[in-house]
Design a protein around this motif. Structure first.
Motif, PDB file in Angstrom:
ATOM      1  N   LEU A  81      18.710  55.456  35.605  1.00 16.97           N
ATOM      2  CA  LEU A  81      18.680  54.675  36.842  1.00 16.97           C
ATOM      3  C   LEU A  81      17.857  53.410  36.656  1.00 16.97           C
ATOM      4  CD1 LEU A  81      18.999  54.525  40.026  1.00 16.97           C
ATOM      5  CD2 LEU A  81      16.941  55.906  40.145  1.00 16.97           C
ATOM      6  N   LEU A  82      16.855  53.491  35.770  1.00 25.07           N
ATOM      7  CA  LEU A  82      15.937  52.364  35.616  1.00 25.07           C
ATOM      8  C   LEU A  82      16.284  51.435  34.452  1.00 25.07           C
ATOM      9  CD1 LEU A  82      12.558  54.192  36.342  1.00 25.07           C
ATOM     10  CD2 LEU A  82      13.945  52.814  37.896  1.00 25.07           C
ATOM     11  N   ASP A  83      17.180  51.880  33.545  1.00 25.04           N
ATOM     12  CA  ASP A  83      17.490  50.981  32.421  1.00 25.04           C
ATOM     13  C   ASP A  83      18.415  49.852  32.921  1.00 25.04           C
ATOM     14  OD1 ASP A  83      20.114  51.768  32.428  1.00 25.04           O
ATOM     15  OD2 ASP A  83      19.949  53.122  30.722  1.00 25.04           O
ATOM     16  N   ASN A  84      18.886  49.014  31.993  1.00 22.40           N
ATOM     17  CA  ASN A  84      19.607  47.815  32.460  1.00 22.40           C
ATOM     18  C   ASN A  84      21.091  48.023  32.722  1.00 22.40           C
ATOM     19  OD1 ASN A  84      17.411  46.138  32.569  1.00 22.40           O
ATOM     20  ND2 ASN A  84      17.444  45.838  30.342  1.00 22.40           N
ATOM     21  N   SER A  85      21.607  49.197  32.404  1.00 22.84           N
ATOM     22  CA  SER A  85      23.062  49.356  32.516  1.00 22.84           C
ATOM     23  C   SER A  85      23.500  49.878  33.887  1.00 22.84           C
ATOM     24  CB  SER A  85      23.548  50.309  31.429  1.00 22.84           C
ATOM     25  OG  SER A  85      22.927  51.548  31.615  1.00 22.84           O
ATOM     26  N   ILE A  86      24.718  49.494  34.238  1.00 23.82           N
ATOM     27  CA  ILE A  86      25.361  50.074  35.426  1.00 23.82           C
ATOM     28  C   ILE A  86      26.633  50.717  34.899  1.00 23.82           C
ATOM     29  CG2 ILE A  86      26.499  49.586  37.617  1.00 23.82           C
ATOM     30  CD1 ILE A  86      24.590  47.303  38.052  1.00 23.82           C
ATOM     31  N   THR A  87      26.727  52.031  35.019  1.00 19.92           N
ATOM     32  CA  THR A  87      27.878  52.717  34.443  1.00 19.92           C
ATOM     33  C   THR A  87      28.326  53.877  35.332  1.00 19.92           C
ATOM     34  OG1 THR A  87      28.463  54.294  32.689  1.00 19.92           O
ATOM     35  CG2 THR A  87      26.148  53.756  32.876  1.00 19.92           C
ATOM     36  N   THR A  88      29.637  54.085  35.377  1.00 22.54           N
ATOM     37  CA  THR A  88      30.165  55.183  36.190  1.00 22.54           C
ATOM     38  C   THR A  88      29.755  56.532  35.600  1.00 22.54           C
ATOM     39  OG1 THR A  88      32.231  55.151  34.960  1.00 22.54           O
ATOM     40  CG2 THR A  88      32.166  53.861  37.000  1.00 22.54           C
ATOM     41  N   GLU A  89      29.300  56.533  34.342  1.00 24.36           N
ATOM     42  CA  GLU A  89      28.846  57.778  33.718  1.00 24.36           C
ATOM     43  C   GLU A  89      27.481  58.198  34.266  1.00 24.36           C
ATOM     44  OE1 GLU A  89      30.600  59.823  32.044  1.00 24.36           O
ATOM     45  OE2 GLU A  89      32.327  58.504  31.852  1.00 24.36           O
ATOM     46  N   SER A  90      26.793  57.268  34.941  1.00 22.75           N
ATOM     47  CA  SER A  90      25.549  57.603  35.647  1.00 22.75           C
ATOM     48  C   SER A  90      25.691  57.042  37.059  1.00 22.75           C
ATOM     49  CB  SER A  90      24.347  56.976  34.939  1.00 22.75           C
ATOM     50  OG  SER A  90      23.222  57.078  35.787  1.00 22.75           O
TER      51      SER A  90
END
Ligand code: GLP
Length: 244
Positions: A209-218
């Motif tokens: 949640l805090l890293d830089n990625s936005i992914t449907t896997e999270s």
């Protein structure tokens, strides 16, 4: 995203309850988006105490719940209808007619999801949405997938979630394999969101949640596009851990 790291579960519960009480005190007929799971139980207990002490009045509050197993009867102790009555509604002065939970017994799931979307619209949208987080990063019952559904929908639960939630059931075979859930778009439409995470089992999910990625896997990583999110977690759930 604002982050509050707490020393204990009690502190997390107090901190979250304070935000909910402030919302209700500012807008007596606000719409609360409510969550289930073990994490918000402490917060609900604090809210019940504040209600009894006359510090917050729920008599005009409206509520919508994030999700419900499917199919499940509201009398089943594992249903989210039952959970909400046990852990909050029976302990505060909310009008049950103002509480809304997806119908786990509905015949037509698609129509029920559509009804729920229209209902939220007719209430004027959610003022404050409370969220927990699954070990796999799910919010509501939006499970990691190659694509996510924006609106309220019927979904299949992952093995990870069935196994994590089996602790509440007598046997894993009793855990429903499907659920009705607000979609990611429904959740993101809330004006304010607080996400609660407690314990080391949530650390990976919080880290994503805090890293830089936005992914449907999270699915929780989608919250990064929202302007008004507060993460409230304990040190075990926070990736910075004891050094914070
Ligand atoms: C369920 C609920 C989620 C909740 C999650 C975590 O799967 N659908 O809304 O966030 O459990 O539950 P817990 O707080 O018990 O870890």
């Amino acid at each position: 995203m604002n982050i509050i790291v707490c020393d204990s579960y009690d502190e997390l519960s107090e901190s979250a309850a304070k935000i909910v009480a402030k919302q209700v005190n500012e807008k007596a007929d606000c719409v609360l988006g409510l969550a289930t799971g073990s994490t918000p139980v402490g917060m609900y207990n604090v809210l019940a105490k504040k209600n009894k002490a006359g510090e917050v009045d729920f008599s005009r509050v409206r509520s919508v719940n994030l999700d419900e197993y499917y199919p499940i009867s509201p009398d089943n102790p594992q249903s989210y209808h039952y959970f909400m009555k046990e852990n909050l509604f029976s302990k505060i002065n909310i009008d049950m007619a103002n509480t809304h939970i997806l119908d786990g017994m509905c015949k037509d799931a698609e129509a029920e999801c559509e009804r729920f979307e229209r209902l939220i619209e007719s209430l004027g949208g959610v003022d404050l949405q409370i969220l927990g987080i699954g070990q796999n990063g799910h919010i509501g019952f939006n499970e990691p997938d190659s694509s996510l559904n924006s609106h309220t929908h019927l979904t299949k639960l992952t093995e990870n979630t069935i196994s994590a939630n089996s602790r509440f059931f007598d046997d894993i075979s009793e855990v429903p394999t499907m659920a009705l859930t607000m979609g990611i778009g429904t959740i993101l439409a809330a004006r304010k969101i607080i996400l609660l995470a407690n314990g080391a089992a949530k650390r990976n999910a919080v880290s994503e949640l805090l890293d830089n990625s936005i992914t449907t896997e999270s699915p929780a990583s989608m919250l990064k596009v929202h302007k008004n999110v507060i993460l409230i977690c304990d040190r075990d759930a926070y990736p910075g851990g004891a050094n914070v």
